[in-house]
Design a protein around this motif. Structure first.
Motif, PDB file in Angstrom:
ATOM      1  N   GLY A  17      32.548  17.456  32.795  1.00  0.00           N
ATOM      2  CA  GLY A  17      33.604  16.486  32.542  1.00  0.00           C
ATOM      3  C   GLY A  17      34.529  16.266  33.729  1.00  0.00           C
ATOM      4  O   GLY A  17      35.336  15.347  33.725  1.00  0.00           O
ATOM      5  N   LEU A  18      34.431  17.115  34.737  1.00  0.00           N
ATOM      6  CA  LEU A  18      35.286  16.969  35.905  1.00  0.00           C
ATOM      7  C   LEU A  18      34.874  15.756  36.730  1.00  0.00           C
ATOM      8  O   LEU A  18      33.705  15.415  36.812  1.00  0.00           O
ATOM      9  N   LYS A  19      35.851  15.093  37.359  1.00  0.00           N
ATOM     10  CA  LYS A  19      35.590  13.947  38.227  1.00  0.00           C
ATOM     11  C   LYS A  19      36.249  14.204  39.579  1.00  0.00           C
ATOM     12  O   LYS A  19      37.397  14.625  39.640  1.00  0.00           O
ATOM     13  N   PHE A  20      35.507  13.954  40.646  1.00  0.00           N
ATOM     14  CA  PHE A  20      35.994  14.245  41.997  1.00  0.00           C
ATOM     15  C   PHE A  20      36.071  12.984  42.844  1.00  0.00           C
ATOM     16  O   PHE A  20      35.173  12.147  42.804  1.00  0.00           O
ATOM     17  N   ASP A  21      37.151  12.881  43.624  1.00  0.00           N
ATOM     18  CA  ASP A  21      37.342  11.792  44.580  1.00  0.00           C
ATOM     19  C   ASP A  21      36.952  12.230  45.992  1.00  0.00           C
ATOM     20  O   ASP A  21      36.470  11.431  46.778  1.00  0.00           O
ATOM     21  N   ILE A  22      37.215  13.485  46.312  1.00  0.00           N
ATOM     22  CA  ILE A  22      36.941  14.042  47.636  1.00  0.00           C
ATOM     23  C   ILE A  22      36.247  15.386  47.460  1.00  0.00           C
ATOM     24  O   ILE A  22      36.671  16.204  46.646  1.00  0.00           O
ATOM     25  N   VAL A  23      35.188  15.605  48.222  1.00  0.00           N
ATOM     26  CA  VAL A  23      34.469  16.876  48.186  1.00  0.00           C
ATOM     27  C   VAL A  23      34.334  17.368  49.621  1.00  0.00           C
ATOM     28  O   VAL A  23      33.844  16.644  50.490  1.00  0.00           O
ATOM     29  N   LEU A  24      34.815  18.577  49.888  1.00  0.00           N
ATOM     30  CA  LEU A  24      34.698  19.210  51.196  1.00  0.00           C
ATOM     31  C   LEU A  24      33.704  20.355  51.069  1.00  0.00           C
ATOM     32  O   LEU A  24      33.879  21.226  50.228  1.00  0.00           O
ATOM     33  N   ILE A  25      32.668  20.341  51.905  1.00  0.00           N
ATOM     34  CA  ILE A  25      31.639  21.370  51.827  1.00  0.00           C
ATOM     35  C   ILE A  25      31.481  22.001  53.202  1.00  0.00           C
ATOM     36  O   ILE A  25      31.255  21.302  54.186  1.00  0.00           O
ATOM     37  N   ASP A  26      31.603  23.308  53.266  1.00  0.00           N
ATOM     38  CA  ASP A  26      31.478  24.031  54.530  1.00  0.00           C
ATOM     39  C   ASP A  26      30.555  25.232  54.323  1.00  0.00           C
ATOM     40  O   ASP A  26      30.992  26.370  54.299  1.00  0.00           O
ATOM     41  N   VAL A  45      26.953  14.388  38.142  1.00  0.00           N
ATOM     42  CA  VAL A  45      27.478  13.154  37.565  1.00  0.00           C
ATOM     43  C   VAL A  45      29.000  13.060  37.633  1.00  0.00           C
ATOM     44  O   VAL A  45      29.567  12.029  37.308  1.00  0.00           O
ATOM     45  N   GLY A  46      29.666  14.101  38.073  1.00  0.00           N
ATOM     46  CA  GLY A  46      31.119  14.131  38.073  1.00  0.00           C
ATOM     47  C   GLY A  46      31.759  13.595  39.336  1.00  0.00           C
ATOM     48  O   GLY A  46      32.792  14.077  39.767  1.00  0.00           O
ATOM     49  N   LEU A  47      31.167  12.570  39.932  1.00  0.00           N
ATOM     50  CA  LEU A  47      31.728  11.983  41.143  1.00  0.00           C
ATOM     51  C   LEU A  47      32.266  10.593  40.825  1.00  0.00           C
ATOM     52  O   LEU A  47      31.626   9.821  40.113  1.00  0.00           O
ATOM     53  N   GLN A  48      33.430  10.294  41.339  1.00  0.00           N
ATOM     54  CA  GLN A  48      33.984   8.954  41.190  1.00  0.00           C
ATOM     55  C   GLN A  48      33.140   7.985  42.024  1.00  0.00           C
ATOM     56  O   GLN A  48      32.526   8.388  43.011  1.00  0.00           O
ATOM     57  N   PRO A  49      33.107   6.720  41.681  1.00  0.00           N
ATOM     58  CA  PRO A  49      32.314   5.747  42.451  1.00  0.00           C
ATOM     59  C   PRO A  49      32.736   5.659  43.919  1.00  0.00           C
ATOM     60  O   PRO A  49      31.927   5.362  44.788  1.00  0.00           O
ATOM     61  N   HIS A  50      33.986   5.949  44.212  1.00  0.00           N
ATOM     62  CA  HIS A  50      34.515   5.857  45.579  1.00  0.00           C
ATOM     63  C   HIS A  50      34.605   7.227  46.263  1.00  0.00           C
ATOM     64  O   HIS A  50      35.328   7.379  47.239  1.00  0.00           O
ATOM     65  N   VAL A  51      33.867   8.210  45.769  1.00  0.00           N
ATOM     66  CA  VAL A  51      33.956   9.576  46.293  1.00  0.00           C
ATOM     67  C   VAL A  51      33.683   9.621  47.798  1.00  0.00           C
ATOM     68  O   VAL A  51      32.857   8.856  48.317  1.00  0.00           O
ATOM     69  N   GLN A  52      34.400  10.487  48.487  1.00  0.00           N
ATOM     70  CA  GLN A  52      34.146  10.767  49.895  1.00  0.00           C
ATOM     71  C   GLN A  52      33.742  12.227  50.002  1.00  0.00           C
ATOM     72  O   GLN A  52      34.425  13.107  49.468  1.00  0.00           O
ATOM     73  N   ILE A  53      32.640  12.474  50.688  1.00  0.00           N
ATOM     74  CA  ILE A  53      32.130  13.835  50.845  1.00  0.00           C
ATOM     75  C   ILE A  53      32.090  14.155  52.327  1.00  0.00           C
ATOM     76  O   ILE A  53      31.567  13.376  53.124  1.00  0.00           O
ATOM     77  N   PHE A  54      32.654  15.289  52.679  1.00  0.00           N
ATOM     78  CA  PHE A  54      32.658  15.771  54.054  1.00  0.00           C
ATOM     79  C   PHE A  54      31.912  17.094  54.071  1.00  0.00           C
ATOM     80  O   PHE A  54      32.244  17.995  53.315  1.00  0.00           O
TER      81      PHE A  54
END
Length: 82
Positions: A17-26, A45-54
């Motif tokens: 059920g969580l929704k994310f706008d920004i995801v930082l992966i290191d 499936v918990g990503l917003q349509p405008h998600v940014q992933i770094f």
């Protein structure tokens, strides 16, 4: 704002059920996990349509230009990392 400093593979299974706008992966790039992490994120499936992933990876590690609906928009090299 919520910071979730967890292992990405176990965290993505916690709460769909969580929704994310920004995801930082290191990930530790010595273990070559960036591609596997992006595959898992692409299935989530918990990503917003405008998600940014770094994501940081080793320069020699292969990353695809697309993971499901996620498309790479920019990539930069920094020494032995990208």
């Amino acid at each position: 704002l919520e910071i979730c400093p967890y292992d990405v593979f176990s965290y993505l299974k916690r709460d769909p059920g969580l929704k994310f706008d920004i995801v930082l992966i290191d990930p530790p790039f010595t273990e070559v996990l960036a591609d596997k992490a992006m595959e898992a994120i692409g299935e989530f499936v918990g990503l917003q349509p405008h998600v940014q992933i770094f994501i940081e990876s080793g320069k020699k590690e292969h990353l695809q230009n697309q993971y499901k609906a996620l498309k790479m928009t920019e990539q930069k090299d920094y020494g032995d990392k990208k």
